[in-house]
Design an enzyme around this catalytic site. Sequence first.
Site, PDB file in Angstrom:
ATOM      1  CG  ASN A   1      -2.718 -10.621  -2.266  1.00  0.00           C
ATOM      2  OD1 ASN A   1      -2.513 -10.565  -3.548  1.00  0.00           O
ATOM      3  ND2 ASN A   1      -1.613 -11.575  -1.716  1.00  0.00           N
ATOM      4  CB  ALA A   2      -2.786  -6.332  -5.109  1.00  0.00           C
ATOM      5  N   GLY A   3      -4.681  -4.294  -3.728  1.00  0.00           N
ATOM      6  CA  GLY A   3      -5.608  -3.163  -4.258  1.00  0.00           C
ATOM      7  C   GLY A   3      -4.855  -2.044  -4.302  1.00  0.00           C
ATOM      8  CG  HIS A   4      -1.956  -2.130  -6.992  1.00  0.00           C
ATOM      9  ND1 HIS A   4      -1.244  -2.899  -7.829  1.00  0.00           N
ATOM     10  CD2 HIS A   4      -1.697  -2.574  -5.531  1.00  0.00           C
ATOM     11  CE1 HIS A   4      -0.594  -3.658  -7.142  1.00  0.00           C
ATOM     12  NE2 HIS A   4      -0.944  -3.468  -5.812  1.00  0.00           N
TER      13      HIS A   4
ATOM     14  CD  GLN B   1       0.917  -8.990  -2.589  1.00  0.00           C
ATOM     15  OE1 GLN B   1       1.397  -9.539  -3.316  1.00  0.00           O
ATOM     16  NE2 GLN B   1      -0.333  -8.541  -2.775  1.00  0.00           N
TER      17      GLN B   1
ATOM     18  CG  LEU C   1       6.276  15.363   1.580  1.00  0.00           C
ATOM     19  CD1 LEU C   1       7.187  14.547   2.431  1.00  0.00           C
ATOM     20  CD2 LEU C   1       6.874  16.441   0.457  1.00  0.00           C
TER      21      LEU C   1
ATOM     22  CE  LYS D   1       2.366  -2.343  -4.475  1.00  0.00           C
ATOM     23  NZ  LYS D   1       2.014  -1.936  -3.220  1.00  0.00           N
ATOM     24  N   GLY D   2       0.209   1.749  -7.312  1.00  0.00           N
ATOM     25  CA  GLY D   2      -0.872   1.675  -8.353  1.00  0.00           C
ATOM     26  C   GLY D   2      -0.745   3.222  -8.910  1.00  0.00           C
TER      27      GLY D   2
ATOM     28  CB  THR E   1       2.308  16.236  -2.797  1.00  0.00           C
ATOM     29  OG1 THR E   1       1.934  16.560  -4.124  1.00  0.00           O
ATOM     30  CG2 THR E   1       3.821  16.497  -2.596  1.00  0.00           C
TER      31      THR E   1
ATOM     32  CG  ASP F   1      -1.938  -1.229   1.212  1.00  0.00           C
ATOM     33  OD1 ASP F   1      -2.214  -1.770   0.176  1.00  0.00           O
ATOM     34  OD2 ASP F   1      -2.334  -1.730   2.303  1.00  0.00           O
TER      35      ASP F   1
ATOM     36  NE  ARG G   1      -7.270  -6.835   7.175  1.00  0.00           N
ATOM     37  CZ  ARG G   1      -6.139  -7.745   6.882  1.00  0.00           C
ATOM     38  NH1 ARG G   1      -5.896  -8.480   7.922  1.00  0.00           N
ATOM     39  NH2 ARG G   1      -5.436  -7.935   5.808  1.00  0.00           N
ATOM     40  N   PRO G   2      -8.331  -1.047   9.545  1.00  0.00           N
ATOM     41  CG  PRO G   2      -8.679  -0.351  11.743  1.00  0.00           C
ATOM     42  CD  PRO G   2      -9.195  -1.381  10.684  1.00  0.00           C
TER      43      PRO G   2
HETATM   44  P1  GDP Z   1      -0.674   0.365  -3.435  1.00  0.00           P
HETATM   45  O1  GDP Z   1      -1.517  -0.940  -3.056  1.00  0.00           O
HETATM   46  O2  GDP Z   1       0.788   0.535  -3.316  1.00  0.00           O
HETATM   47  O3  GDP Z   1      -1.155   0.725  -4.877  1.00  0.00           O
HETATM   48  O4  GDP Z   1      -1.378   1.427  -2.689  1.00  0.00           O
HETATM   49  P2  GDP Z   1      -2.958   1.525  -2.137  1.00  0.00           P
HETATM   50  O5  GDP Z   1      -3.907   2.139  -3.363  1.00  0.00           O
HETATM   51  O6  GDP Z   1      -3.293   0.331  -1.503  1.00  0.00           O
HETATM   52  O7  GDP Z   1      -2.814   2.752  -0.978  1.00  0.00           O
HETATM   53  C1  GDP Z   1      -2.337   3.908  -1.199  1.00  0.00           C
HETATM   54  C2  GDP Z   1      -3.511   4.831  -0.910  1.00  0.00           C
HETATM   55  O8  GDP Z   1      -3.061   6.076  -0.660  1.00  0.00           O
HETATM   56  C3  GDP Z   1      -4.351   5.244  -1.651  1.00  0.00           C
HETATM   57  O9  GDP Z   1      -5.762   5.423  -1.177  1.00  0.00           O
HETATM   58  C4  GDP Z   1      -4.026   6.187  -2.600  1.00  0.00           C
HETATM   59  O10 GDP Z   1      -5.153   6.799  -3.290  1.00  0.00           O
HETATM   60  C5  GDP Z   1      -3.325   7.116  -1.673  1.00  0.00           C
HETATM   61  N1  GDP Z   1      -2.279   7.882  -2.051  1.00  0.00           N
HETATM   62  C6  GDP Z   1      -1.350   7.478  -2.955  1.00  0.00           C
HETATM   63  N2  GDP Z   1      -0.366   8.389  -3.057  1.00  0.00           N
HETATM   64  C7  GDP Z   1      -0.664   9.403  -2.244  1.00  0.00           C
HETATM   65  C8  GDP Z   1      -0.241  10.845  -1.776  1.00  0.00           C
HETATM   66  O11 GDP Z   1       0.941  11.030  -1.935  1.00  0.00           O
HETATM   67  N3  GDP Z   1      -0.908  11.125  -0.838  1.00  0.00           N
HETATM   68  C9  GDP Z   1      -2.120  10.968  -0.275  1.00  0.00           C
HETATM   69  N4  GDP Z   1      -2.776  11.907   0.718  1.00  0.00           N
HETATM   70  N5  GDP Z   1      -2.721   9.890  -0.582  1.00  0.00           N
HETATM   71  C10 GDP Z   1      -1.795   9.124  -1.522  1.00  0.00           C
HETATM   72  P1  IMO Z   2      -0.812  -3.878  -2.357  1.00  0.00           P
HETATM   73  O1  IMO Z   2      -0.467  -4.781  -3.493  1.00  0.00           O
HETATM   74  C1  IMO Z   2      -0.863  -4.559   2.128  1.00  0.00           C
HETATM   75  C2  IMO Z   2      -0.789  -8.740   3.570  1.00  0.00           C
HETATM   76  C3  IMO Z   2      -2.087  -9.094   4.389  1.00  0.00           C
HETATM   77  C4  IMO Z   2      -1.382  -9.957   5.350  1.00  0.00           C
HETATM   78  C5  IMO Z   2      -0.186 -10.498   4.574  1.00  0.00           C
HETATM   79  C6  IMO Z   2      -0.905 -12.065   3.968  1.00  0.00           C
HETATM   80  O2  IMO Z   2      -2.201  -3.386  -2.233  1.00  0.00           O
HETATM   81  O3  IMO Z   2       0.175  -3.356  -1.575  1.00  0.00           O
HETATM   82  P2  IMO Z   2      -2.234 -12.675   1.937  1.00  0.00           P
HETATM   83  O4  IMO Z   2      -3.701 -12.546   1.762  1.00  0.00           O
HETATM   84  O5  IMO Z   2      -1.352 -12.134   0.882  1.00  0.00           O
HETATM   85  O6  IMO Z   2      -2.184 -14.227   2.187  1.00  0.00           O
HETATM   86  O7  IMO Z   2      -1.957 -11.979   3.344  1.00  0.00           O
HETATM   87  O8  IMO Z   2      -0.091  -9.711   3.656  1.00  0.00           O
HETATM   88  N1  IMO Z   2      -1.016  -8.175   2.454  1.00  0.00           N
HETATM   89  C7  IMO Z   2      -0.828  -6.801   1.984  1.00  0.00           C
HETATM   90  N2  IMO Z   2      -0.953  -5.785   2.789  1.00  0.00           N
HETATM   91  N3  IMO Z   2      -0.955  -4.389   0.988  1.00  0.00           N
HETATM   92  C8  IMO Z   2      -1.057  -5.608   0.015  1.00  0.00           C
HETATM   93  O9  IMO Z   2      -1.350  -5.364  -1.181  1.00  0.00           O
HETATM   94  C9  IMO Z   2      -1.288  -6.789   0.522  1.00  0.00           C
HETATM   95  N4  IMO Z   2      -1.489  -8.124   0.235  1.00  0.00           N
HETATM   96  C10 IMO Z   2      -1.219  -8.980   1.210  1.00  0.00           C
HETATM   97  O10 IMO Z   2      -2.643  -7.991   5.179  1.00  0.00           O
HETATM   98  O11 IMO Z   2      -0.781  -9.452   6.390  1.00  0.00           O
HETATM   99 MG    MG Z   3      -2.813  -1.667  -1.915  1.00  0.00          MG
END
Ligand code: GDP
Ligand code: IMO
Ligand code: MG
Length: 428
Positions: free
Chosen positions: A39-42, A224, A332, A17-18, A414, A14, A303-304
């Site tokens: 399991n990813a969420g981008h 991840q 940032l 990356k996305g 940012t 998280d 989840r938080p």
């Molecule tokens: P990923 O799994 O690495 O692609 O990241 P996620 O999408 O799961 O989590 C990143 C969260 O932060 C998402 O809600 C994005 O929209 C948000 N985000 C990404 N870059 C920034 C940033 O520079 N500032 C803020 N405030 N939010 C960001």
């Molecule tokens: P992105 O690509 C954050 C964590 C889970 C758990 C552990 C194992 O969005 O960054 P799994 O379901 O893969 O067997 O769970 O890995 N986890 C992630 N945490 N971002 C992710 O993906 C994750 N994918 C798995 O919360 O701790």
């Molecule tokens: Mg994610």
Amino acid sequence: MTKTLIIVGCQWGDEGKGKIVDLLTPQVKAVVRFQGGHNAGHTLVIQGKKTILRLIPSGILHAGVECLIGNGVVISPEALLKEMNELEEKGIPASQRLRISASCPLILASHIALDEARESDSKNAIGTTKRGIGPAYEDKVARRGLRMSDFFNPKQLAEKLKILLDYHNFLLQHYYKIPTIDYDQTLAALLEMAKKLTPLITDIPALLAKYQQEKKPLLFEGAQGTFLDIDQGTYPFVTSSNTIAGAAATGSGLGIRHFDAVLGISKAYSTRVGNGVFPTELLDEDGQTLRDRGHEYGSVTKRPRRCGWLDSVLLRRAVQLNSISSLCLTKLDVLDEMETIKICTAYQLDGKQLNDLPLNPEDLARCVPIYEEHSGWKTSTTPIKEFSKLPANAQKYLRRIEELTGVPISIISTGADREETIVLNKIF
Ligand code: GDP
Ligand code: IMO
Ligand code: MG
């Protein structure tokens, strides 16, 4: 010049990356996922409009760019079709842009049931996303799993499924003592889904070799993060794939000599979702401030997220493990209102200072972070488009991260929106 770039998360996922993959996509021919699954969420935010991608590469919003799913990715056909439908409903022609390797292992309903059953033992729970990821990778390594290529041969698919499901159902019934998964229903659903997915199966290694020979830029999208890596992460609280840059080769079929650069993505602080060690975790007001300002709630499971200060010991390790050529610092802006910002520069263990990770990984839980303090900048960085226009204290903070890791920062994020980005150096 960079032609083939790998993007990896430097923390526990998280990192943003996305957003960065989407930002760089117009410069490449193809975006390739090479490990993980849904399991990813981008998250991509474009002019306030949010798209969350799980299995589909984060380049999908762009016309003229192919999105490839490499053999290292575990595919839930159901989740994939759902995601494709959601995109197509929004007018994005996902099936035209998407190609999938024949070697991708399949995630079945029984994998999800097994994942859930294991996680129900709260004492030993990993805190997984319960998407069946671990059980599907287990079956891959045990050489009994189904793959996308089984869609080509329904008879063989039916036979393999029988054997696999008998085994899963035995575990579900006798070991976990929960309801089993119906064979006929599973087979019928798979054959139905195969109709839509089989046409997308492509020889990904051959396609990548062709693009490489034609000198077309390629972007490999990690899922991840480094410390969720099955080998190098905070085992056993990890995911079940290799998440580090090396997996881009094995998970796609492009040979290792053809990769030019690795962009490591790190938040300007740290987060983790799920269980496991987190040396700089903040259980105080500062942790809650980061969670609130950063909206730190999981994009998959809601989840938080646990929050803490930036850990430069781990970040240095991520630089080593991934051979990171430059960093992208995200979020940032989340630090904008902080009075004081801390960076962990070393650990204290049994009265001694450690500048690297302890030899026994279990000792990491006993490591006490040694922090240096930085004054905050108390102003919004979101509208800023140039490094030199950032507040002096923000510049100092970023320069210090470069010093501590030994690699330059090439992108600063940012805000969540695609536009809210400062690019310091050309990537492609
Ligand atoms: P990923 O799994 O690495 O692609 O990241 P996620 O999408 O799961 O989590 C990143 C969260 O932060 C998402 O809600 C994005 O929209 C948000 N985000 C990404 N870059 C920034 C940033 O520079 N500032 C803020 N405030 N939010 C960001
Ligand atoms: P992105 O690509 C954050 C964590 C889970 C758990 C552990 C194992 O969005 O960054 P799994 O379901 O893969 O067997 O769970 O890995 N986890 C992630 N945490 N971002 C992710 O993906 C994750 N994918 C798995 O919360 O701790
Ligand atoms: Mg994610």
